[in-house]
Design an enzyme around this catalytic site. Structure first.
Site, mmCIF file in Angstrom:
data_model
loop_
_atom_site.group_PDB
_atom_site.id
_atom_site.type_symbol
_atom_site.label_atom_id
_atom_site.label_comp_id
_atom_site.label_asym_id
_atom_site.label_seq_id
_atom_site.Cartn_x
_atom_site.Cartn_y
_atom_site.Cartn_z
ATOM 1 N N ASP A 1 -3.042 2.897 -0.323
ATOM 2 C CA ASP A 1 -1.788 3.340 0.187
ATOM 3 C C ASP A 1 -1.372 2.096 1.426
ATOM 4 O O ASP A 1 -2.199 1.917 2.503
ATOM 5 C CB ASP A 1 -1.917 4.729 1.154
ATOM 6 N N HIS B 1 0.562 6.686 -3.826
ATOM 7 C CA HIS B 1 1.715 7.346 -4.054
ATOM 8 C C HIS B 1 2.812 6.513 -4.588
ATOM 9 O O HIS B 1 2.898 5.307 -3.986
ATOM 10 C CB HIS B 1 2.250 8.166 -2.714
ATOM 11 N N GLU C 1 4.807 11.995 -1.369
ATOM 12 C CA GLU C 1 3.731 11.849 -0.285
ATOM 13 C C GLU C 1 4.604 11.638 1.082
ATOM 14 O O GLU C 1 4.028 12.181 2.236
ATOM 15 C CB GLU C 1 3.027 10.396 -0.591
ATOM 16 N N GLU C 2 5.915 11.050 0.919
ATOM 17 C CA GLU C 2 6.458 10.737 2.265
ATOM 18 C C GLU C 2 7.130 11.933 2.755
ATOM 19 O O GLU C 2 7.831 12.336 3.808
ATOM 20 C CB GLU C 2 7.698 9.791 1.882
ATOM 21 N N HIS D 1 8.685 1.741 6.715
ATOM 22 C CA HIS D 1 9.648 2.772 6.761
ATOM 23 C C HIS D 1 11.120 2.122 7.039
ATOM 24 O O HIS D 1 12.047 2.923 7.348
ATOM 25 C CB HIS D 1 9.566 4.121 7.620
ATOM 26 N N ASP E 1 4.803 -0.042 1.025
ATOM 27 C CA ASP E 1 4.579 1.345 1.058
ATOM 28 C C ASP E 1 5.447 2.275 -0.096
ATOM 29 O O ASP E 1 6.502 2.654 0.209
ATOM 30 C CB ASP E 1 4.809 1.926 2.367
#
Length: 519
Positions: A356, A281, A327-328, A456, A293
């Site tokens: 990922d 992603h 994706e998130e 994140h 990420d």
């Protein structure tokens, strides 16, 4: 001898030389040669070449580009934002120039951007508490609300808040429900809290790590809902056991319909009936640039694709690469792709490999557990998944690299492929899960802290990439592309499954829990 006679003699001589060669080509010994020998040989040669040529150093240049894009676009590359659009255009243009058939696959989704996520204890003892807004949450008014907490009694079977009966009549009216994770979706917990008259819901983790899940879709949101760590949740529950706890609670989130694109590229040659597919992603969360990420998987895949094109290899099987968007937001890009595959498409895609987060700073080297030999979490993947795991671990063994299994939690883009029966696999270096002492001994790094403490968050930037992990996983990608571009016969070779002691690898199966829906 004149010129015409000389030409005739030359032709006769050439024919005489060619005759034994032609006879040899038609000899019974050659006719009985192993038909798998040539694909296997070509696969080994191409894999070796790609592993040699595809370097983390070259892939790092793509990470630098993703960082620069994020820096110029509000600090992130989230789906539906200028940062993601620019990232997708960068990938598209490089692949097009390299000679791939490339397309954008456009789809609509609900873009979310958290505008406030605050929690503080007002009384009895004032303190701030870190909270993460759930994706698709309802919002409080600006400035938040002040209300008493009310704890949902913890069930022995781990299904706290999953039944309307868990919420005593009148006990939650106008209060913030404090609910332990486990047993059902976050959406179900907050919906039950809303039905009981609660003004908000706070769900705390049942394992180490932050909790920043999703309610699944905008229609599911009934209450302002946020997630806490296990430690913070248990502390609030302990305080409540002693007497009333009043909090200030503000959760606000922008939600609006936007469009975004997957980027799909495939070789012009190769048998479409044996399509091999790899994906990562490309989008980040809005909190940061998302360089690990998942800039890391995206960059590794991109560099491998460029090296494959540079090799000029005439591949036997069609090789397809995907850079997923949204994706998130809940695997929306890969879900959209799979939902639009025909039955023939599903039969033609012989495997899907997912990459990922492949450069976590406190990394583990995790391989998706295709045969469920770890007996952790979800079961085995579709037939062929065990073979994909074996092929990756065999390669890592030859490279002298340690590895462990990680569960198919369904929280990255392999999920939709598994759901339709496509063999799946891939690698992962860990998110917010906590590295164990045994893993620190095996992989290096520090026990007792997360594989990626910047998960994140704004700190997921260029300065927090582990180049060793990045390089190891890029080798895995390059070997897989080179091998399966010519030869997928390993998918038919049986795997002897031996029980292993692996844990979830990703920390209790919390891989990318921004899109965690189930408990």
């Amino acid at each position: 001898m004149n010129a015409s006679h000389r030409r005739a003699a030359a032709i006769l001589a050439a024919a005489a030389l060619a005759t034994p060669l032609m006879l040899a080509a038609a000899s019974p010994a050659t006719a009985k040669a192993d038909p798998a020998a040539a694909p296997a040989k070509d696969a080994a040669q191409l894999a070796k070449k790609l592993v040699r040529e595809t370097s983390a150093k070259d892939a790092y240049k793509h990470l630098q580009k993703f960082q620069a894009i994020a820096d110029s676009a509000g600090g992130h590359r989230a789906a539906g934002s200028l940062g993601h659009d620019a990232s997708a255009a960068y990938v598209y243009q490089l692949l097009k120039k390299a000679g791939y058939n490339v397309e954008y696959q456009k789809f609509d989704f609900i873009y979310t951007e958290t505008q406030a996520e605050k929690l503080s204890v007002v009384s009895p003892t004032p303190r701030a508490v870190e909270i993460k807004a759930m994706t698709y949450t309802k919002s409080t008014p600006v400035g938040g609300i002040k209300a008493d907490l009310a704890a949902v009694p913890v069930d022995a079977d781990g299904t706290t808040g999953c039944e309307p009966g868990d919420f005593a009549a009148g006990a939650f009216t106008g209060k913030i429900a404090l609910i332990k994770r486990g047993g059902c979706t976050f959406a179900a917990k907050q919906e039950n809290a809303a039905a009981a008259g609660a003004a908000g819901a706070i769900i705390y983790n049942n394992t180490d790590g932050v909790l920043s899940g999703t309610l699944g879709d905008p229609a599911a949101g009934k209450l302002p809902t946020g997630g806490l760590t296990q430690a913070e949740g248990e502390k609030l529950a302990a305080d409540l056991a002693k007497g009333p706890v009043n909090v200030s609670f503000e959760i606000r989130q922008l939600q609006e319909k936007r469009s975004t694109n997957n980027v799909i590229a495939e070789t012009k040659g190769g048998n479409a009936a044996n399509t091999v597919m790899l994906g990562s992603h490309l989008d980040s969360v809005t909190a940061g640039p998302g360089i690990n990420d998942n800039g890391s998987g995206s960059a590794g895949l991109l560099q491998t694709a460029l090296e494959l094109a540079e090799s000029k290899a005439k591949v036997r099987n069609k090789v397809r690469f995907a850079w997923w968007s949204a994706e998130e937001n809940g695997l929306l890009g890969s879900e959209h792709y799979v939902a639009n595959m025909s039955e023939l498409d599903k039969k033609e895609v012989k495997l899907y490999l997912n990459f990922d987060m492949i450069a976590s700073p406190n990394y583990g080297l995790f391989v998706y557990d295709g045969d469920d030999s770890d007996a952790t979490g979800a079961g085995a993947g579709p037939a062929g998944s065990a073979q994909l795991e074996r092929d990756i671990t065999d390669f890592m063994d030859k490279q002298g690299r340690p590895h462990e299994g990680t569960d198919f939690t369904g929280r990255s883009d392999y999920g939709p492929f598994i759901e339709v029966g496509i063999p799946s696999g891939g690698t992962f270096t860990g998110a917010e899960g906590i590295k164990t002492p045994a893993q620190a001994a095996k992989f290096g790094g520090t026990a007792g802290i997360a594989y990626d403490v910047n998960y994140h968050a704004a700190g997921d930037n260029l300065s927090n990439i582990n180049m060793t992990a990045f390089d190891v996983n890029i080798d895995v990608i390059a070997n897989a592309v080179g091998t399966y571009a010519h030869d997928i016969s390993s998918l038919r070779k049986p795997v002897v499954s031996t029980p292993t002691d692996g844990d979830a690898g990703s920390g209790g199966g919390l891989h990318d829990d921004h899109h965690e829906v189930t408990e």
